[in-house]
Design an enzyme around this catalytic site. Sequence first.
Site, mmCIF file in Angstrom:
data_model
loop_
_atom_site.group_PDB
_atom_site.id
_atom_site.type_symbol
_atom_site.label_atom_id
_atom_site.label_comp_id
_atom_site.label_asym_id
_atom_site.label_seq_id
_atom_site.Cartn_x
_atom_site.Cartn_y
_atom_site.Cartn_z
ATOM 1 N N HIS A 177 84.749 -52.992 -93.316
ATOM 2 C CA HIS A 177 86.112 -52.806 -93.825
ATOM 3 C C HIS A 177 86.771 -54.145 -94.115
ATOM 4 O O HIS A 177 86.328 -55.195 -93.630
ATOM 5 C CB HIS A 177 86.957 -52.030 -92.809
ATOM 6 C CG HIS A 177 86.712 -50.549 -92.834
ATOM 7 N ND1 HIS A 177 85.659 -49.964 -92.174
ATOM 8 C CD2 HIS A 177 87.383 -49.538 -93.453
ATOM 9 C CE1 HIS A 177 85.685 -48.660 -92.388
ATOM 10 N NE2 HIS A 177 86.720 -48.372 -93.155
ATOM 11 N N LYS B 130 92.209 -54.428 -91.148
ATOM 12 C CA LYS B 130 92.078 -53.185 -90.366
ATOM 13 C C LYS B 130 92.278 -53.485 -88.887
ATOM 14 O O LYS B 130 91.728 -54.454 -88.357
ATOM 15 C CB LYS B 130 90.699 -52.568 -90.612
ATOM 16 C CG LYS B 130 90.524 -51.212 -89.968
ATOM 17 C CD LYS B 130 89.286 -50.513 -90.489
ATOM 18 C CE LYS B 130 89.050 -49.182 -89.778
ATOM 19 N NZ LYS B 130 90.208 -48.282 -89.863
HETATM 20 P P1 NAP Z 1 98.915 -50.703 -93.807
HETATM 21 O O1 NAP Z 1 98.938 -51.211 -95.198
HETATM 22 O O2 NAP Z 1 99.030 -51.663 -92.671
HETATM 23 O O3 NAP Z 1 100.083 -49.608 -93.685
HETATM 24 C C1 NAP Z 1 100.539 -49.074 -92.484
HETATM 25 C C2 NAP Z 1 102.037 -48.948 -92.594
HETATM 26 O O4 NAP Z 1 102.527 -48.219 -91.474
HETATM 27 C C3 NAP Z 1 102.760 -50.311 -92.596
HETATM 28 O O5 NAP Z 1 103.702 -50.343 -93.641
HETATM 29 C C4 NAP Z 1 103.451 -50.325 -91.226
HETATM 30 O O6 NAP Z 1 104.660 -51.045 -91.227
HETATM 31 C C5 NAP Z 1 103.706 -48.838 -91.035
HETATM 32 N N1 NAP Z 1 103.991 -48.470 -89.659
HETATM 33 C C6 NAP Z 1 103.520 -49.004 -88.518
HETATM 34 N N2 NAP Z 1 104.029 -48.369 -87.456
HETATM 35 C C7 NAP Z 1 104.828 -47.406 -87.944
HETATM 36 C C8 NAP Z 1 105.645 -46.418 -87.351
HETATM 37 N N3 NAP Z 1 105.771 -46.297 -86.018
HETATM 38 N N4 NAP Z 1 106.343 -45.587 -88.154
HETATM 39 C C9 NAP Z 1 106.256 -45.691 -89.486
HETATM 40 N N5 NAP Z 1 105.521 -46.626 -90.118
HETATM 41 C C10 NAP Z 1 104.813 -47.468 -89.354
HETATM 42 O O7 NAP Z 1 97.588 -49.858 -93.538
HETATM 43 P P2 NAP Z 1 96.785 -48.944 -94.569
HETATM 44 O O8 NAP Z 1 95.642 -49.702 -95.142
HETATM 45 O O9 NAP Z 1 97.734 -48.282 -95.480
HETATM 46 O O10 NAP Z 1 96.152 -47.874 -93.573
HETATM 47 C C11 NAP Z 1 96.970 -47.015 -92.810
HETATM 48 C C12 NAP Z 1 96.081 -46.175 -91.895
HETATM 49 O O11 NAP Z 1 95.256 -45.327 -92.684
HETATM 50 C C13 NAP Z 1 95.110 -47.016 -91.034
HETATM 51 O O12 NAP Z 1 94.976 -46.410 -89.768
HETATM 52 C C14 NAP Z 1 93.809 -46.918 -91.788
HETATM 53 O O13 NAP Z 1 92.686 -47.093 -90.957
HETATM 54 C C15 NAP Z 1 93.902 -45.503 -92.295
HETATM 55 N N6 NAP Z 1 93.088 -45.188 -93.474
HETATM 56 C C16 NAP Z 1 92.618 -43.927 -93.526
HETATM 57 C C17 NAP Z 1 91.894 -43.512 -94.603
HETATM 58 C C18 NAP Z 1 91.405 -42.085 -94.647
HETATM 59 O O14 NAP Z 1 90.760 -41.703 -95.638
HETATM 60 N N7 NAP Z 1 91.668 -41.267 -93.637
HETATM 61 C C19 NAP Z 1 91.610 -44.392 -95.649
HETATM 62 C C20 NAP Z 1 92.126 -45.696 -95.581
HETATM 63 C C21 NAP Z 1 92.874 -46.072 -94.478
HETATM 64 P P3 NAP Z 1 104.678 -52.677 -91.113
HETATM 65 O O15 NAP Z 1 104.140 -53.136 -92.436
HETATM 66 O O16 NAP Z 1 106.103 -53.011 -90.900
HETATM 67 O O17 NAP Z 1 103.780 -53.032 -89.966
#
Ligand code: NAP
Length: 266
Positions: free
Chosen positions: A155, A159
């Site tokens: 990844h 992550k």
């Molecule tokens: P990201 O860009 O870091 O986005 C996460 C967001 O959540 C950030 O804006 C963060 O805010 C916010 N956040 C953190 N704590 C929060 C809370 N308590 N309430 C509301 N918002 C909050 O990460 P990403 O790449 O989008 O990935 C997000 C998640 O999806 C990860 O766990 C990743 O592993 C997962 N994912 C899943 C799939 C799937 O197919 N299931 C695919 C890709 C990724 P800040 O920026 O202020 O910290």
Amino acid sequence: MTIKVAIAGARGRMGTAAVKAIEEADDMQIVAALDYKYDGLFLHGAEATEEVGGIPIYTSFEALVADVKPDVLLDLTGPDAVFQNMHNAIAKGVRPVVGTSGLSFEEVAKLAEFANGQKVGGIIAPNFSIGAVLMMKFSAMAARYLGDIEIIELHHDQKLDAPSGTAMKTAELIMDVREPHAQGHPDEEEKLTGARGADIDGMRIHSVRLPGLLAHQKVLLGSEGELLTIQHDSFDRSCFMPGILLSIRHVMNQQDLIYGLENIIE
Ligand code: NAP
């Protein structure tokens, strides 16, 4: 009927892509963003501002529910937030659709018990990509014949959790068909801690984190004189969107918590 979706993690990489995909779908709309900051502001793309007209941001889930009464909470946050968000959603009868990784098997089991008791439909999908789900299914199919297995998940370096939810889910599907046993030499010794990866029922999981990557996984199944490699690569977050939309539609007619997209695609 239009499905009302609240989203947690809307400012993030997955969140911004999901907001766009949901807004383009005819049968659903984003009604609010749940955040831990920016209460009372409005989301425009990934920016929270005072400009009215974007998606209203709430830091209190109770206030969000009272104001906009969502059908679904889509969670794309991080490992520290996801359990509580899901718990709050189920308690309020809002169906959780969760892509966030980092939940342990025990936490998934607790949430499933709670959701099933409350008769609230929901889904936790470690991977929303159809190709990745097929990669997991094919791996479990092959594991019936080739039981010595190492999973390598790769990844991007932003992550937060390791191993990935996809690797954990793949291991779980394989564990349903593979007898637990130690792999490698019985006397093997790690000269550097972690060199052999994480141990799950004797299988090994290795996590690679590098800039430039998105989400990739190889499942290596070895036997005397042969190696089967099953590989999946996500190059763009668009590959997750059809699975998110499918899950949102699916939970509307469900009364239990499903773990894994493979349970809702044929
Ligand atoms: P990201 O860009 O870091 O986005 C996460 C967001 O959540 C950030 O804006 C963060 O805010 C916010 N956040 C953190 N704590 C929060 C809370 N308590 N309430 C509301 N918002 C909050 O990460 P990403 O790449 O989008 O990935 C997000 C998640 O999806 C990860 O766990 C990743 O592993 C997962 N994912 C899943 C799939 C799937 O197919 N299931 C695919 C890709 C990724 P800040 O920026 O202020 O910290």
